[in-house]
Design a protein around this motif. Structure first.
Motif, PDB file in Angstrom:
ATOM      1  N   TYR A 367       8.484   5.399  -2.455  1.00 23.15           N
ATOM      2  CA  TYR A 367       8.327   6.121  -1.143  1.00 23.15           C
ATOM      3  C   TYR A 367       7.740   7.351  -1.404  1.00 23.15           C
ATOM      4  N   TYR A 369       7.530  11.108   0.171  1.00 19.52           N
ATOM      5  CA  TYR A 369       8.310  11.873   0.978  1.00 19.52           C
ATOM      6  C   TYR A 369       7.972  13.403   0.909  1.00 19.52           C
ATOM      7  N   LYS A 371       7.935  17.225   3.309  1.00 13.71           N
ATOM      8  CA  LYS A 371       8.544  17.727   4.407  1.00 13.71           C
ATOM      9  C   LYS A 371       8.199  19.267   4.384  1.00 13.71           C
ATOM     10  N   GLN A 426       6.377  10.192   5.468  1.00 17.24           N
ATOM     11  CA  GLN A 426       6.927   8.963   4.778  1.00 17.24           C
ATOM     12  C   GLN A 426       5.957   7.929   4.619  1.00 17.24           C
ATOM     13  N   ASP A 427       5.912   7.342   3.324  1.00 11.52           N
ATOM     14  CA  ASP A 427       4.922   6.247   3.161  1.00 11.52           C
ATOM     15  C   ASP A 427       5.504   5.661   1.891  1.00 11.52           C
TER      16      ASP A 427
END
Length: 457
Positions: A367, A369, A371, A426-427
């Motif tokens: 994942y 992430y 921010k 998020q991916d």
């Protein structure tokens, strides 16, 4: 001072134009033996304490008379902290050598007048003798030139508008070298509408004798009252040889910044002219921009009693790079004098480009992430942020646009422009290995798109 009937009559014939209070101008007195009734001394400390800034003291008349109180008054004025000048009452006559004789007699009694508080000598021209206009003008030039030679500084000349016109013939060359002490008396000395006519050759007066019946603490008789054209710094510049006398003065009032720009405002006046003058701006010691101080400033007009007119403000903007800068403004002398500093300011200039921070960049169990936050200083609205993510193992880029609209009160508190400027991405991207991300904020106003954060993860 003694005055001819012509000069006194002129008080009723002077120009009247709209004006403002005269209380802001520096005041002072001029004295002779008349101000010593019964031999009474002048208490110069009281004169200073009454708010006056200078005294002009009669020294001599012709080639035989010396004011018996000159020495005491000359010393007393300086001891009290007053600026001081000395004047000679002229008795013009032919041959022209009488002008040389009177000039030398004056300097022999008054000295060079180059002390710390000395504003120089004055030719008090109120009588014409039997001279024609041309002869009186030549006599005046001769006296002035000789005192300049003897003292190393040009004296002033005391006269009135009509005497200068009718008795001297309005020569225009004298005013370019010698400053004017103007005699002109309104019916109401506190008038806010009275404007004295200025003789030919001068654009303005330096001192203005506006009444002859003043009452001043410390002086036992009626006394002549005067106003000075300018501020205390200009008065100080007249002293000690006159270096910088008549230089412009003013103020750098405000400095503000915007995207890549510094804006300055203030005012500047040159006492040698009523016309607007130039103001030059320097950034970090290098040339920035020029402006003309011709913006209406009624507050300045009021403070200077309207004698220079209302249009002496300036507003100028200079393009600069973002970062810390020092900006300085200088008033440019209308003739060939000094160009004094009006003020300097340290400013931080920000860009209008978007900015922000990529606070977290992680890849955990496949994942991704990200921010952070981003904003454009030209708007409170949320902006678009585009993430460009590169996979080193795959050799490919992923382009991910998103809106930075999550609530971030910490960002709002620190930078303003509201708090809706956060983003989270998020991916799931398995098997991509080490990656590199750069985020670009989309510009909303002035400026351009800009990086708002990059990181390896």
């Amino acid at each position: 001072m003694r005055r001819s009937a012509m000069v006194l009559f002129a008080a009723f014939l002077l120009l009247v134009v709209p004006a403002v209070p005269v209380g802001a101008l520096l005041t002072g007195v001029d004295v002779a033996s008349y101000q010593h009734p019964g031999g009474m001394p002048i208490d110069w400390v009281k004169v200073k304490g009454a708010g006056h800034s200078y005294a002009l003291v009669k020294a001599t008349e012709g080639t035989t008379y010396t004011n018996p109180y000159f020495v005491d008054d000359w010393r007393g004025a300086a001891a009290a902290g007053l600026y001081r000048g000395a004047y000679h009452y002229a008795q013009p006559a032919l041959p022209y050598s009488t002008a040389l004789d009177q000039a030398r007699y004056f300097v022999s009694k008054a000295g060079s007048m180059t002390g710390r508080l000395d504003i120089g000598g004055v030719l008090d021209l109120e009588e014409k003798g039997r001279l024609t206009k041309s002869q009186l003008a030549t006599w005046t030039r001769t006296w002035l030139a000789e005192v300049t030679r003897l003292t190393g500084r040009p004296p002033m000349i005391y006269t009135g508008y009509y005497f200068w016109k009718d008795a001297v013939g309005n020569p225009t060359d004298i005013g370019s070298t010698y400053r004017l002490w103007l005699a002109s008396y309104p019916d109401d000395p506190n008038s806010t509408t009275y404007r004295p006519l200025v003789p030919a050759g001068w654009s303005n007066w330096t001192f203005w004798q506006y009444r002859s019946d003043g009452r001043v603490p410390g002086i036992g008789w009626q006394v002549d009252m005067n106003r000075f054209c300018c501020d205390l710094a200009a008065l100080a510049a007249l002293a000690a040889g006159g270096a910088g006398a008549g230089a412009p003065f003013g103020s750098l009032d405000a400095v503000s910044t915007s995207s890549g720009t510094v804006s300055l405002s203030g005012w500047a006046v040159d006492p040698d002219t009523v016309d607007p003058i130039d103001v030059h701006v320097y950034v970090d010691g290098t040339w920035g921009q020029a402006a003309t101080a011709d913006v209406p400033r009624p507050d300045v007009d009021a403070a200077l009693s309207g004698f220079f007119g209302p249009d002496h403000g300036f507003e100028v903007s200079v393009a600069v790079d973002s970062g810390l800068h020092e900006v300085c403004a200088y008033a440019i002398d209308a003739t060939s004098g000094t160009n004094p500093l009006l003020g300097c300011r340290a400013v931080v200039v920000s860009s209008e480009n978007p900015f922000g921070n990529l606070e977290v960049a992680l890849s955990v169990y496949g994942y991704n992430y990200l921010k952070g936050w981003a904003l454009d200083p030209s708007t409170d609205a949320s902006i678009t942020v585009t993430a460009y993510i590169y996979s080193f193992s795959l050799g490919t880029w992923a382009t991910v646009p998103m809106t930075a609209s999550l609530d971030r009160p910490d960002v709002g508190a620190a930078h303003g422009h509201g708090s809706a400027h956060g983003y989270v991405y998020q991916d799931l991207r398995r098997g991509v290995g080490a990656q590199f991300a750069c985020l670009v904020g989309t510009n909303q106003g002035d400026g351009a798109n800009a990086f708002v954060g990059c990181s390896m993860f």
